[in-house]
Design a protein around this motif. Sequence first.
Motif, PDB file in Angstrom:
ATOM      1  N   THR A 188      -1.514  -6.618   6.210  1.00 55.01           N
ATOM      2  CA  THR A 188      -2.038  -6.220   4.905  1.00 55.01           C
ATOM      3  C   THR A 188      -1.029  -6.660   3.845  1.00 55.01           C
ATOM      4  O   THR A 188       0.152  -6.322   3.935  1.00 55.01           O
ATOM      5  CB  THR A 188      -2.240  -4.693   4.828  1.00 55.01           C
ATOM      6  N   ARG A 194       1.090  -1.380  -7.388  1.00 54.82           N
ATOM      7  CA  ARG A 194       1.257  -0.039  -6.848  1.00 54.82           C
ATOM      8  C   ARG A 194       2.563   0.116  -6.072  1.00 54.82           C
ATOM      9  O   ARG A 194       2.874   1.198  -5.561  1.00 54.82           O
ATOM     10  CB  ARG A 194       0.070   0.314  -5.949  1.00 54.82           C
ATOM     11  N   LEU A 196       3.350  -1.265  -3.159  1.00 55.26           N
ATOM     12  CA  LEU A 196       3.098  -1.120  -1.727  1.00 55.26           C
ATOM     13  C   LEU A 196       3.545  -2.379  -0.986  1.00 55.26           C
ATOM     14  O   LEU A 196       3.400  -3.486  -1.490  1.00 55.26           O
ATOM     15  CB  LEU A 196       1.604  -0.861  -1.478  1.00 55.26           C
ATOM     16  N   ASP A 347       2.672   8.289   2.712  1.00 57.74           N
ATOM     17  CA  ASP A 347       2.285   7.031   3.365  1.00 57.74           C
ATOM     18  C   ASP A 347       2.642   5.887   2.422  1.00 57.74           C
ATOM     19  O   ASP A 347       2.009   5.703   1.383  1.00 57.74           O
ATOM     20  CB  ASP A 347       0.778   7.039   3.659  1.00 57.74           C
ATOM     21  N   ARG A 349       2.289   2.770   2.790  1.00 59.23           N
ATOM     22  CA  ARG A 349       1.307   1.675   2.763  1.00 59.23           C
ATOM     23  C   ARG A 349       0.277   1.885   1.671  1.00 59.23           C
ATOM     24  O   ARG A 349      -0.178   0.937   1.031  1.00 59.23           O
ATOM     25  CB  ARG A 349       0.572   1.579   4.106  1.00 59.23           C
ATOM     26  N   ARG A 350      -0.127   3.124   1.492  1.00 56.58           N
ATOM     27  CA  ARG A 350      -1.228   3.429   0.587  1.00 56.58           C
ATOM     28  C   ARG A 350      -0.765   4.130  -0.688  1.00 56.58           C
ATOM     29  O   ARG A 350      -1.559   4.350  -1.592  1.00 56.58           O
ATOM     30  CB  ARG A 350      -2.252   4.324   1.300  1.00 56.58           C
ATOM     31  N   GLU A 352       0.076   7.207  -0.906  1.00 56.02           N
ATOM     32  CA  GLU A 352      -0.577   8.512  -0.901  1.00 56.02           C
ATOM     33  C   GLU A 352       0.326   9.550  -0.231  1.00 56.02           C
ATOM     34  O   GLU A 352       1.191   9.206   0.585  1.00 56.02           O
ATOM     35  CB  GLU A 352      -1.917   8.448  -0.169  1.00 56.02           C
TER      36      GLU A 352
END
Length: 412
Positions: A188, A194, A196, A347, A349-350, A352
């Motif tokens: 990904t 963001r 990430l 997290d 990656r997201r 969140e």
Amino acid sequence: MAALMLGIDFSKTDMQISLWNEERTRAEMYNFTGTPTGEVLPTMVIMNEEGKLLTAKEALDYSMKTQKQGVTSLYGNFSKEPVELDQGKMTITELFAAYLKEALGVVRRRYGGAPIARIGITGERMTSRHIAHLTEVMEHLGYPREKLFFATHADAFLWYELYESAEHNTASMTMDFDGKGMQSYHLTPADKERGLPHYVMTTDYSELTSGSLSNILDLEERARCFEHVAEVALGRKPITTLYVTGAFLEEAGINQVLRKLSENNRRIFVGRGLYCLGACWNAVKEKLPKNAMADRQVFHNVYIEAYKDAQEGPVCLMKAGTFLDDANSRVQVILDDTSEMKFQVEDVRRGESIVCAFRPDNLWPRENKTMRLEIELRFLDYENLVIKVRDIGFGEIYPATYRVWEQLIHLA
């Protein structure tokens, strides 16, 4: 004379080498024979009747000519027992070292005897045992550990996508069909806005193939199995670039499946050279950039609100980027006037964050700041976290009961 920087990719049956081209600032595959198949070197050693140890293509030709069986299991063979040869005995480490000495010697001689500065090494299903054995072999040849940079195939894929490929800003996947089945590496891309990172997730689909697809002799059945595994791996993921590696991909039935998978403008590349090129980039760069996470690293920061070291606030139990093999921690904390623990899980990656509540049952009531607990945290895999809590008491006031509570948290 410029020192060489190499990448090596091992499989059970062969190896490939890549070199860093400083002028073109890129990694390039090395061709041993100048032929279309010359990039692949068989991992075979055999002793001829004169007592000379033959390696690679020379060993394979001699074996076919004399019908004598050579030693082919070098990568991933951890046996310490000596191997019986026509004249004498040698260990696997000695045979592997002799094989690599000749292969690396060929490369060095083509570049005027240039020394080798660093070597990136990857291979099928690489584990800590593979790394320890390869380190022993390379040190036998005079290459110290600090010159060696190891990567799994998933990491080599990440290195390749970040630096060698033009596809790194798209979601991509590699399907790695080997002697044990199939693993997928799903990349990904980073989201700069963001904050990430790039990250790769490895998923093992070997149970769907019941081992290597090469064991399926019926070609039509093999193609059907290949298609089923590919469809399961892809699912609904927005994969725009697909790499497929394996020994059977030239078959007509497989090619039909690949053409089907290329619908909707999905780009497909066949061949495992990307691992070798990625390994070379590993040797050149040494460390991944800060916006990329390697294979088998934890994607989560984990905190608990507690009283520790005379301070109240979030206590870090796990940092994202910790390797799964090392993803366990233990800390002692003191709770406030509550028996409920709240774990904050971020997290990366997201971008969140979630809060997981954990209330040990039948915990004896105690006064404020006298609830002392030992918390052990470990990740079973990317998405499953085990929290273990042990009552260790508070001095003579509240003796330890050593009761243990455990909870599994699924983070997907």
